[in-house]
Write a protein that holds these residues in place. Structure first.
Motif, PDB file in Angstrom:
ATOM      1  N   ILE A   7      99.274  23.420 -44.071  1.00 34.66           N
ATOM      2  CA  ILE A   7      98.387  22.389 -43.522  1.00 34.66           C
ATOM      3  C   ILE A   7      97.334  23.073 -42.658  1.00 34.66           C
ATOM      4  O   ILE A   7      97.664  23.761 -41.676  1.00 34.66           O
ATOM      5  CB  ILE A   7      99.170  21.366 -42.673  1.00 34.66           C
ATOM      6  N   VAL A   8      96.083  22.882 -43.023  1.00 32.62           N
ATOM      7  CA  VAL A   8      94.970  23.543 -42.333  1.00 32.62           C
ATOM      8  C   VAL A   8      93.901  22.518 -41.977  1.00 32.62           C
ATOM      9  O   VAL A   8      93.646  21.584 -42.737  1.00 32.62           O
ATOM     10  CB  VAL A   8      94.334  24.647 -43.215  1.00 32.62           C
ATOM     11  N   ASP A   9      93.302  22.693 -40.812  1.00 37.69           N
ATOM     12  CA  ASP A   9      92.081  21.954 -40.478  1.00 37.69           C
ATOM     13  C   ASP A   9      91.147  22.996 -39.848  1.00 37.69           C
ATOM     14  O   ASP A   9      91.450  23.543 -38.788  1.00 37.69           O
ATOM     15  CB  ASP A   9      92.364  20.807 -39.505  1.00 37.69           C
ATOM     16  N   LEU A  10      90.046  23.281 -40.532  1.00 40.71           N
ATOM     17  CA  LEU A  10      89.188  24.405 -40.180  1.00 40.71           C
ATOM     18  C   LEU A  10      88.416  24.222 -38.875  1.00 40.71           C
ATOM     19  O   LEU A  10      88.204  23.110 -38.404  1.00 40.71           O
ATOM     20  CB  LEU A  10      88.176  24.644 -41.308  1.00 40.71           C
ATOM     21  N   TYR A  11      87.984  25.354 -38.317  1.00 41.77           N
ATOM     22  CA  TYR A  11      87.091  25.311 -37.153  1.00 41.77           C
ATOM     23  C   TYR A  11      85.887  24.442 -37.519  1.00 41.77           C
ATOM     24  O   TYR A  11      85.358  24.523 -38.630  1.00 41.77           O
ATOM     25  CB  TYR A  11      86.575  26.704 -36.814  1.00 41.77           C
ATOM     26  N   PRO A  12      85.418  23.629 -36.572  1.00 47.18           N
ATOM     27  CA  PRO A  12      84.309  22.694 -36.863  1.00 47.18           C
ATOM     28  C   PRO A  12      82.947  23.385 -36.880  1.00 47.18           C
ATOM     29  O   PRO A  12      82.142  23.246 -35.961  1.00 47.18           O
ATOM     30  CB  PRO A  12      84.420  21.689 -35.715  1.00 47.18           C
ATOM     31  N   PHE A  13      82.668  24.119 -37.945  1.00 43.54           N
ATOM     32  CA  PHE A  13      81.414  24.870 -38.040  1.00 43.54           C
ATOM     33  C   PHE A  13      80.197  23.952 -38.004  1.00 43.54           C
ATOM     34  O   PHE A  13      79.272  24.153 -37.214  1.00 43.54           O
ATOM     35  CB  PHE A  13      81.404  25.717 -39.323  1.00 43.54           C
ATOM     36  N   GLU A  14      80.186  22.929 -38.859  1.00 46.88           N
ATOM     37  CA  GLU A  14      79.002  22.070 -38.956  1.00 46.88           C
ATOM     38  C   GLU A  14      78.734  21.313 -37.655  1.00 46.88           C
ATOM     39  O   GLU A  14      77.581  21.150 -37.250  1.00 46.88           O
ATOM     40  CB  GLU A  14      79.162  21.080 -40.109  1.00 46.88           C
ATOM     41  N   GLN A  15      79.806  20.863 -37.006  1.00 52.04           N
ATOM     42  CA  GLN A  15      79.637  20.162 -35.731  1.00 52.04           C
ATOM     43  C   GLN A  15      79.054  21.090 -34.663  1.00 52.04           C
ATOM     44  O   GLN A  15      78.253  20.680 -33.835  1.00 52.04           O
ATOM     45  CB  GLN A  15      80.972  19.580 -35.245  1.00 52.04           C
ATOM     46  N   THR A  16      79.471  22.348 -34.702  1.00 49.88           N
ATOM     47  CA  THR A  16      78.969  23.327 -33.733  1.00 49.88           C
ATOM     48  C   THR A  16      77.493  23.599 -33.978  1.00 49.88           C
ATOM     49  O   THR A  16      76.703  23.699 -33.035  1.00 49.88           O
ATOM     50  CB  THR A  16      79.783  24.640 -33.827  1.00 49.88           C
ATOM     51  N   VAL A  17      77.105  23.711 -35.244  1.00 47.06           N
ATOM     52  CA  VAL A  17      75.694  23.910 -35.587  1.00 47.06           C
ATOM     53  C   VAL A  17      74.865  22.709 -35.126  1.00 47.06           C
ATOM     54  O   VAL A  17      73.747  22.857 -34.609  1.00 47.06           O
ATOM     55  CB  VAL A  17      75.528  24.121 -37.108  1.00 47.06           C
ATOM     56  N   ALA A  18      75.412  21.520 -35.291  1.00 47.25           N
ATOM     57  CA  ALA A  18      74.684  20.289 -34.943  1.00 47.25           C
ATOM     58  C   ALA A  18      74.525  20.112 -33.436  1.00 47.25           C
ATOM     59  O   ALA A  18      73.646  19.371 -32.985  1.00 47.25           O
ATOM     60  CB  ALA A  18      75.404  19.079 -35.529  1.00 47.25           C
ATOM     61  N   ASP A  19      75.367  20.781 -32.652  1.00 49.03           N
ATOM     62  CA  ASP A  19      75.307  20.687 -31.196  1.00 49.03           C
ATOM     63  C   ASP A  19      74.190  21.588 -30.685  1.00 49.03           C
ATOM     64  O   ASP A  19      74.271  22.819 -30.794  1.00 49.03           O
ATOM     65  CB  ASP A  19      76.649  21.119 -30.590  1.00 49.03           C
ATOM     66  N   ALA A  20      73.156  20.988 -30.138  1.00 49.91           N
ATOM     67  CA  ALA A  20      71.977  21.736 -29.690  1.00 49.91           C
ATOM     68  C   ALA A  20      72.298  22.764 -28.611  1.00 49.91           C
ATOM     69  O   ALA A  20      71.546  23.730 -28.412  1.00 49.91           O
ATOM     70  CB  ALA A  20      70.915  20.768 -29.181  1.00 49.91           C
ATOM     71  N   SER A  21      73.396  22.567 -27.903  1.00 48.50           N
ATOM     72  CA  SER A  21      73.741  23.504 -26.827  1.00 48.50           C
ATOM     73  C   SER A  21      74.485  24.740 -27.335  1.00 48.50           C
ATOM     74  O   SER A  21      74.751  25.673 -26.566  1.00 48.50           O
ATOM     75  CB  SER A  21      74.605  22.796 -25.772  1.00 48.50           C
ATOM     76  N   SER A  22      74.822  24.775 -28.631  1.00 43.61           N
ATOM     77  CA  SER A  22      75.575  25.901 -29.181  1.00 43.61           C
ATOM     78  C   SER A  22      74.695  27.141 -29.333  1.00 43.61           C
ATOM     79  O   SER A  22      73.587  27.070 -29.871  1.00 43.61           O
ATOM     80  CB  SER A  22      76.149  25.543 -30.556  1.00 43.61           C
ATOM     81  N   SER A  23      75.201  28.267 -28.864  1.00 37.63           N
ATOM     82  CA  SER A  23      74.495  29.529 -29.044  1.00 37.63           C
ATOM     83  C   SER A  23      74.839  30.106 -30.414  1.00 37.63           C
ATOM     84  O   SER A  23      75.764  29.631 -31.091  1.00 37.63           O
ATOM     85  CB  SER A  23      74.927  30.532 -27.970  1.00 37.63           C
ATOM     86  N   GLU A  24      74.111  31.137 -30.814  1.00 36.68           N
ATOM     87  CA  GLU A  24      74.413  31.771 -32.090  1.00 36.68           C
ATOM     88  C   GLU A  24      75.843  32.301 -32.098  1.00 36.68           C
ATOM     89  O   GLU A  24      76.553  32.182 -33.107  1.00 36.68           O
ATOM     90  CB  GLU A  24      73.432  32.913 -32.365  1.00 36.68           C
ATOM     91  N   GLN A  25      76.281  32.864 -30.971  1.00 32.97           N
ATOM     92  CA  GLN A  25      77.640  33.390 -30.904  1.00 32.97           C
ATOM     93  C   GLN A  25      78.684  32.279 -31.015  1.00 32.97           C
ATOM     94  O   GLN A  25      79.722  32.454 -31.648  1.00 32.97           O
ATOM     95  CB  GLN A  25      77.852  34.172 -29.597  1.00 32.97           C
ATOM     96  N   ASP A  26      78.386  31.128 -30.396  1.00 33.57           N
ATOM     97  CA  ASP A  26      79.285  29.968 -30.527  1.00 33.57           C
ATOM     98  C   ASP A  26      79.463  29.603 -31.994  1.00 33.57           C
ATOM     99  O   ASP A  26      80.584  29.325 -32.456  1.00 33.57           O
ATOM    100  CB  ASP A  26      78.713  28.746 -29.788  1.00 33.57           C
ATOM    101  N   ILE A  27      78.344  29.581 -32.718  1.00 34.61           N
ATOM    102  CA  ILE A  27      78.363  29.195 -34.126  1.00 34.61           C
ATOM    103  C   ILE A  27      79.128  30.216 -34.959  1.00 34.61           C
ATOM    104  O   ILE A  27      79.972  29.858 -35.790  1.00 34.61           O
ATOM    105  CB  ILE A  27      76.918  29.030 -34.652  1.00 34.61           C
ATOM    106  N   ILE A  28      78.873  31.489 -34.733  1.00 33.05           N
ATOM    107  CA  ILE A  28      79.551  32.540 -35.488  1.00 33.05           C
ATOM    108  C   ILE A  28      81.059  32.492 -35.273  1.00 33.05           C
ATOM    109  O   ILE A  28      81.849  32.677 -36.209  1.00 33.05           O
ATOM    110  CB  ILE A  28      78.968  33.925 -35.124  1.00 33.05           C
ATOM    111  N   GLU A  29      81.474  32.215 -34.036  1.00 33.03           N
ATOM    112  CA  GLU A  29      82.914  32.167 -33.756  1.00 33.03           C
ATOM    113  C   GLU A  29      83.595  30.967 -34.416  1.00 33.03           C
ATOM    114  O   GLU A  29      84.815  30.926 -34.522  1.00 33.03           O
ATOM    115  CB  GLU A  29      83.164  32.147 -32.243  1.00 33.03           C
ATOM    116  N   LYS A  30      82.805  29.999 -34.864  1.00 32.96           N
ATOM    117  CA  LYS A  30      83.379  28.850 -35.560  1.00 32.96           C
ATOM    118  C   LYS A  30      83.392  29.050 -37.081  1.00 32.96           C
ATOM    119  O   LYS A  30      83.630  28.113 -37.840  1.00 32.96           O
ATOM    120  CB  LYS A  30      82.608  27.567 -35.203  1.00 32.96           C
ATOM    121  N   ILE A  31      83.124  30.278 -37.530  1.00 31.82           N
ATOM    122  CA  ILE A  31      83.307  30.597 -38.946  1.00 31.82           C
ATOM    123  C   ILE A  31      84.776  30.949 -39.124  1.00 31.82           C
ATOM    124  O   ILE A  31      85.239  31.988 -38.665  1.00 31.82           O
ATOM    125  CB  ILE A  31      82.411  31.775 -39.379  1.00 31.82           C
TER     126      ILE A  31
END
Length: 201
Positions: A104-128
């Motif tokens: 049973i898996v539920d992945l890191y929320p990559f798309e939600q992190t990208v959609a969050d304007a406050s997310s840095s590039e590093q935040d987004i990469i860590e959600k891969i």
């Protein structure tokens, strides 16, 4: 039926834990053993269910800030082993690899992190997600023996099967979940690719 498989051990590794309680209760009632990491393992134990740590199986702790937790032969061997292959069975015994019947898996929320304007590039990469997507692909590849639940969107369907059939699934059901799993994997990688492509411009 010969294509019906019983779930004895479940590996649970999820980001979102909401909606998981009913499944865990049903699996526990059926005598299914739990295997997990970090926050998910703590969540399972908080509900009163015993849960073995993945690191007890692999003998490796979660390392690199959590980037590597499940990526180990004793985890992926347990998922990918063909139950009807004598060579696989011999190696499972030789290397003391436990079988895993449900993932049973539920992945890191990559798309939600990208959609969050406050997310840095590093935040987004860590959600891969690396381990999670690998678990999904492994479980889906070995659908003849393993049930793969690739996101919380499939929790309700699994719960219904558990209520009706106990901890058993048919080949058709496992293949259905595998189809969903590769859809999740494809969508996830497409979203990551789109972000990288856009960030180059």
């Amino acid at each position: 039926m010969s294509d019906t498989k019983k779930i004895k051990t479940a590996l649970v590794s999820v980001f979102h834990k909401d909606g998981l309680e009913d499944i865990l209760a049903q699996l526990h009632k059926e005598g299914v053993a739990f295997l997990s990491t970090g926050g998910t393992q703590q969540f399972i134990e908080s509900l009163g269910y015993p849960c073995q740590k993945v690191e007890e199986v692999t003998t490796y702790p979660s390392i690199l800030g959590g980037r590597v937790k499940t990526l180990h032969p004793k985890v992926f061997g347990g998922i990918l082993a063909r139950r009807d292959d004598e060579g696989d069975q011999q190696q499972m015994a030789q290397y003391e690899i436990p079988y895993i019947d449900l993932v049973i898996v539920d992945l890191y929320p990559f798309e939600q992190t990208v959609a969050d304007a406050s997310s840095s590039e590093q935040d987004i990469i860590e959600k891969i997600d690396i381990g999670g997507i690998s678990l999904i692909r492994a479980g889906a590849k070995n659908f003849k023996d393993v049930v793969i639940i690739p996101s919380k969107n499939e929790y309700a369907e699994l719960s219904a099967i558990l209520r009706e059939q106990g901890a058993c699934t048919t080949l058709a059901q496992r293949r259905h979940f595998a189809t969903r799993a590769f859809g999740v994997s494809s969508h996830y990688d497409t979203a990551i690719h789109a972000w990288f492509e856009k960030s180059e411009n």
